[in-house]
Design an enzyme around this catalytic site. Structure first.
Site, mmCIF file in Angstrom:
data_model
loop_
_atom_site.group_PDB
_atom_site.id
_atom_site.type_symbol
_atom_site.label_atom_id
_atom_site.label_comp_id
_atom_site.label_asym_id
_atom_site.label_seq_id
_atom_site.Cartn_x
_atom_site.Cartn_y
_atom_site.Cartn_z
ATOM 1 N N HIS A 177 0.838 -1.207 0.000
ATOM 2 C CA HIS A 177 0.000 0.000 0.000
ATOM 3 C C HIS A 177 0.866 1.248 0.000
ATOM 4 O O HIS A 177 0.585 2.220 -0.718
ATOM 5 C CB HIS A 177 -0.926 -0.008 1.216
ATOM 6 N N HIS A 195 -5.290 5.753 -5.716
ATOM 7 C CA HIS A 195 -6.434 6.395 -5.080
ATOM 8 C C HIS A 195 -6.969 7.522 -5.958
ATOM 9 O O HIS A 195 -6.307 7.998 -6.869
ATOM 10 C CB HIS A 195 -6.049 6.950 -3.708
ATOM 11 N N HIS A 204 -7.499 -2.529 -4.642
ATOM 12 C CA HIS A 204 -7.681 -3.042 -3.281
ATOM 13 C C HIS A 204 -8.311 -4.434 -3.276
ATOM 14 O O HIS A 204 -8.051 -5.225 -2.360
ATOM 15 C CB HIS A 204 -8.509 -2.053 -2.455
ATOM 16 N N HIS A 326 -15.106 5.495 2.969
ATOM 17 C CA HIS A 326 -13.745 4.944 3.022
ATOM 18 C C HIS A 326 -12.760 5.867 3.737
ATOM 19 O O HIS A 326 -12.098 5.469 4.705
ATOM 20 C CB HIS A 326 -13.242 4.648 1.605
ATOM 21 N N HIS A 330 -10.695 5.739 7.737
ATOM 22 C CA HIS A 330 -9.246 5.862 7.946
ATOM 23 C C HIS A 330 -8.941 6.968 8.946
ATOM 24 O O HIS A 330 -8.148 6.779 9.880
ATOM 25 C CB HIS A 330 -8.555 6.181 6.613
ATOM 26 N N PHE A 355 -1.802 6.969 4.190
ATOM 27 C CA PHE A 355 -1.688 5.868 3.238
ATOM 28 C C PHE A 355 -0.429 5.021 3.459
ATOM 29 O O PHE A 355 -0.466 3.801 3.339
ATOM 30 C CB PHE A 355 -1.684 6.392 1.803
ATOM 31 N N HIS A 368 -11.197 -2.573 4.411
ATOM 32 C CA HIS A 368 -11.293 -2.660 2.957
ATOM 33 C C HIS A 368 -12.090 -3.881 2.504
ATOM 34 O O HIS A 368 -12.552 -3.928 1.362
ATOM 35 C CB HIS A 368 -9.905 -2.625 2.321
#
Length: 590
Positions: A177, A195, A204, A326, A330, A355, A368
């Site tokens: 990632h 992204h 993903h 999403h 995070h 990230f 995810h």
């Protein structure tokens, strides 16, 4: 078929400075917005360049193969942009460099994977035979036997870190990632980024697929499946308890303290503590889900994100689910930006909130899992909700290692059906499907004549307070057939912001600046825009567009016959860092 365009410009020729540039020979991502032909686009308060056309699919020739023939297996990444766009190739591992953290410092370790001995002959992945689907369970409902098995598999994966070159190790898996998302890879001289584009979902999906198979192989259980964090259901709107056991292999100390002890998650989180009641937070969560899965995602590219092709700039625009929930999940889970970590370093949101480090928290893969599940759920809603057919999307590629340390190239076209990949999701109710807002804030229609027009509000250099404006529509009183053929979009163009910070703003129709923006379960609420810090190099002010599908909102608020409507934008976080070039309403084919 050539498109016809009707344009009404309401703002000046001033444009905010932008670092987002493309070759004039390559169609701009903003001009490749929706599948199908473009009949009509009515521009309001914008000076967007509308001269571009859709790139035509290459019939009979896979341009990816042409590029490979010119430059070797990975040589396509280094070719100059061509007149016709192309799929994103797998990265050139030999050119992988240090990734960077928010605000510029380099990641203190290399995120680059081991390079296969014969890099130019890495084959395409073929699914192994299977006798039984792996069924991913909702994390809040698993039993002790499953938790023990999951912890054992993760513990053994962590043990593989003793060999830093073992691609199956926990840190190496997290680095996948980091490399794809924090600037370690370059393609065509630009950052490779998965992204904020149509690559988000397929990347993903493949990532979790191999991670899951590695875990299963480490406990000799080919049926082992990752859990999914069921945050779209009230029973799953908390950190799954099995991840909050200090000392366990799936625990991570680098989380915001507020995620513990059963706190209700805010699916619109922007870094601050939630000020509403638990009931209102859950209500807002279900409203977000309805808007992002149904209202704002009637067309494929609204859901998946905007086209990202070889030769174009990265991050052309996120799809609905990547934007919310999403990103807020995070942000909600990671440490507070600017706080002190256990080693004394200043937090950049680690682990989940940045990230580069997100994969170091095992809950990342659980999160995810549910993001991936939304792909399946969205296609089941019906209408025009289906996978993209653009060859540049289908032929885009990634690189992964499998459970046997074998390197593979994979294509988007091969991950469209999770069952063919060998897994599915245990069913859970989706209450958000029936959570269409029905409560109105206003009893009538806002007097648009009392509001400044969009041309007088934009360009806006600082969104430091709520703003209201009137804006003209391309047409009114559309028939149901016309609505099926084209979606009406409210688009905020040339949004600049500091992408080292958390930001969020909410958008409402037919209300003024006095709207209660903490209660989102209202018919006037259109949607929210947010950002997860992930700057590469020095902080900058990227440019992006934000699209809201408003056909359903116009119906629900009795505005279908109105030529002019009222729009209110409410900053929730970082508004002083946000500027907006202009606003438009347009009709787009799905």
């Amino acid at each position: 078929m050539a498109s016809s365009t009707t344009t009404l410009l309401l703002c000046t020729n001033q444009t905010l400075s932008s670092s987002f540039t493309n070759s004039s020979l390559v169609a701009k991502p903003s001009q490749l917005f929706l599948q199908g032909r473009r009949n009509q686009s009515f521009k309001v308060s914008c000076n967007a360049n509308n001269s571009g056309e859709h790139d035509k699919n290459l019939e009979g020739v896979d341009r990816r193969n042409v590029l490979l023939g010119l430059g070797g297996l990975y040589g396509a990444a280094n070719l100059a942009p061509l007149a016709t766009a192309a799929p994103i190739p797998a990265p050139d591992l030999k050119s992988c460099s240090r990734a960077t953290i928010t605000d510029g410092p380099e990641v203190p370790y290399s995120c680059c994977p081991s390079i296969p001995e014969d890099l130019d002959k890495v084959p395409y992945y073929k699914f192994p035979s299977m006798t039984k689907l792996r069924i991913r369970p909702p994390a809040h409902a698993v039993d002790e036997e499953y938790i023990a098995k999951y912890n054992l598999a993760t513990s053994r994966m962590r043990e593989l870190d003793k060999d830093p070159k073992d691609p199956r190790g926990f840190k190496q898996q997290a680095n996948v990632h980091c490399a794809y998302c924090n600037g370690a890879y370059k393609i065509d001289g630009k950052e490779l980024q998965v992204h904020e584009s149509w690559l988000f979902f397929p990347f993903h999906r493949w990532y979790l697929y191999f991670y899951e198979r590695i875990l299963g192989s480490l406990i000799d259980d080919p049926t082992f499946a990752l859990p999914y964090w069921n945050w779209d259901h009230p029973k799953g709107m908390r950190l799954p308890p099995m991840f909050d056991v200090p000392g366990s292999s799936i625990y991570d100390a680098r989380r915001n303290p507020h995620v513990r002890y059963g706190t209700i998650i805010d699916l619109g989180s922007y870094g601050d503590e939630t000020k509403t009641t638990e009931l209102q937070t859950m209500t807002n969560n279900l409203t977000h889900m309805y808007r992002q899965m149904i209202t704002n995602a009637p067309c494929p590219l609204l859901f998946f994100g905007k086209p990202y092709r070889l030769g174009t700039a990265p991050k052309p625009g996120a799809g609905t689910i990547e934007n919310i929930p999403h990103t807020p999940v995070h942000i909600w889970t990671g440490t507070v930006l600017g706080s002190k970590l256990e080693n004394g370093d200043t937090s950049f949101g680690e682990n989940m909130g940045n990230f580069y480090s997100a994969g170091l928290d095992p809950v990342f893969y659980c999160h995810h899992g549910n993001v991936d599940r939304m792909w399946n759920e969205w296609k089941q809603i019906g209408g025009k909700r289906r996978d993209l057919t653009d060859k540049d999307w289908l032929n885009s590629e990634f690189f992964f290692y499998d459970e046997n340390r074998n390197p593979w190239r994979v294509r988007v076209r091969d991950c469209l059906d999770s069952k063919k990949m060998g897994y599915d999701y245990a069913p859970m109710p989706t209450p958000w499907r029936n959570f269409k807002p029905k409560i109105k804030t206003t009893t009538g229609k806002v007097n648009t004549g009392s509001l400044p027009s969009a041309s007088k509000v934009f360009p806006l250099t600082k969104l430091d307070r709520a703003i209201s404006f009137s804006i003209n529509r391309p047409t009114s009183s559309r028939t149901q057939q016309e609505k099926r053929e084209q979606e009406e979009l409210l688009t905020f163009r040339n949004i600049h912001y500091d992408d080292s910070k958390n930001i969020r703003f909410d958008v409402f129709l037919n209300v003024d600046k006095t709207v209660n923006a903490d209660e989102l379960n209202k018919t006037e609420f259109a949607g929210s825009h947010t950002n997860l810090p992930h700057v590469h190099g020095n902080p900058n002010r990227p440019v992006s567009n934000f699209d809201l599908a408003i056909t359903e909102l116009l119906e629900d608020n009795g505005l279908e016959d109105e030529d002019t409507i009222a729009v209110t934008v409410v900053p929730k976080k970082g508004g002083e860092l946000i500027s907006i070039g202009c606003v438009e309403i347009k009709l787009e084919d799905c």
